[in-house]
Design an enzyme around this catalytic site. Sequence first.
Site, short mmCIF file in Angstrom:
data_model
loop_
_atom_site.label_atom_id
_atom_site.label_comp_id
_atom_site.label_asym_id
_atom_site.label_seq_id
_atom_site.Cartn_x
_atom_site.Cartn_y
_atom_site.Cartn_z
N VAL A 179 0.67 -0.36 -4.60
CA VAL A 179 -0.54 -0.90 -5.23
C VAL A 179 -1.28 0.13 -6.09
CG1 VAL A 179 -2.21 -0.38 -3.39
CG2 VAL A 179 -2.48 -2.47 -4.77
N TYR A 180 -1.02 1.42 -5.91
CA TYR A 180 -1.73 2.42 -6.70
C TYR A 180 -1.33 2.29 -8.17
CZ TYR A 180 -2.65 4.79 -2.21
OH TYR A 180 -3.04 5.09 -0.93
N SER A 181 -2.29 2.02 -9.00
CA SER A 181 -2.06 1.75 -10.42
C SER A 181 -1.02 0.66 -10.62
CB SER A 181 -1.65 3.03 -11.17
OG SER A 181 -2.71 3.95 -11.24
#
Length: 326
Positions: free
Chosen positions: A58-60
């Site tokens: 989900v990071y970036s």
Amino acid sequence: MQYINLGRTGLKVSRLCLGMMTYGTPSWRDWVLDEEQSRPFIRRALEAGINFFDTADVYSLGVSEEVTGRALRDFARRDEVVIATKVYNPMGNKPNQRGLSRKHIMDGIDASLRRLGTDYVDLYQIHRWDKETPIEETLEALHDVVKAGKARYIGASSMYAWQFAQMLYTSKLNGWTPFVAMQNHYNLVYREEEREMIPLCIDRGVGVIPWSPLARGFLAGNRTRDRGGETARAQSDDFAHRMYYQENDFATLDRVLALASARGVSAAQVALAWMLHKPGVTAPIVGASKMYQLDEAIAALSIQLSAEEMAALEAPYQPHPVLGHG
């Protein structure tokens, strides 16, 4: 650099883990560094002996994994580094693009491996508890990911200790791959994990790799009582505003600042040194958007705190509501 076994495994990780949420694309969060800006931090971490890198799908929205994978391929051999990523959070707006169902876990690991450009991750973690999926389904799917060679170990992140105990018991009952790491919310101004989760992890031989060891910058001393701050993240991080800023949090910060001044080091180094002295802690996950932050974190490994200093830092703490599980 110091190294330590991750829980009861034979896997050696550096005592600091570089958190990769800061690296990806600023179109996701305004404080995130793009790929060109990110690469010097990854190179510096490797030069300092850090071998443990933690990202998440989900990071970036996947870009962090891409940036992480390309940099580690360019700067290190695959067998030299420990790559951790996570699954659970939404990766799209369709109903099966989130959670811990067998479908999403199987889709998620394959997508993460493609973005990272590797055949396997060292540590595959469930990012949160999924109340909509039976734990047996999740645990067997994770076991199958390991048996397929796509992950070497599995870990979990913020949840209640009773939930984690249930998962550990169910895995053992069925002969499935056990969790070896817990990535939980823990720092000097949020110590609720000391009540149940950390004792559980010590008892079960699970490594503790806390997120937000500096309370999203609060313990670096760059937040003020009016909730202001100099950095982009300080000004836009509503998540931190919801978790910290109680008066006793500032009382703790005042102790950190006083000790930092007396020692001639930074507040962040004192806060990290405190955590590195705590029982059960394997490797705090540190973030850095400026190079001095990474250098200070590395230097914190050499700071020795006395029992009296530890007690003084801890004295102002008051119980908090449970934070970070959502």
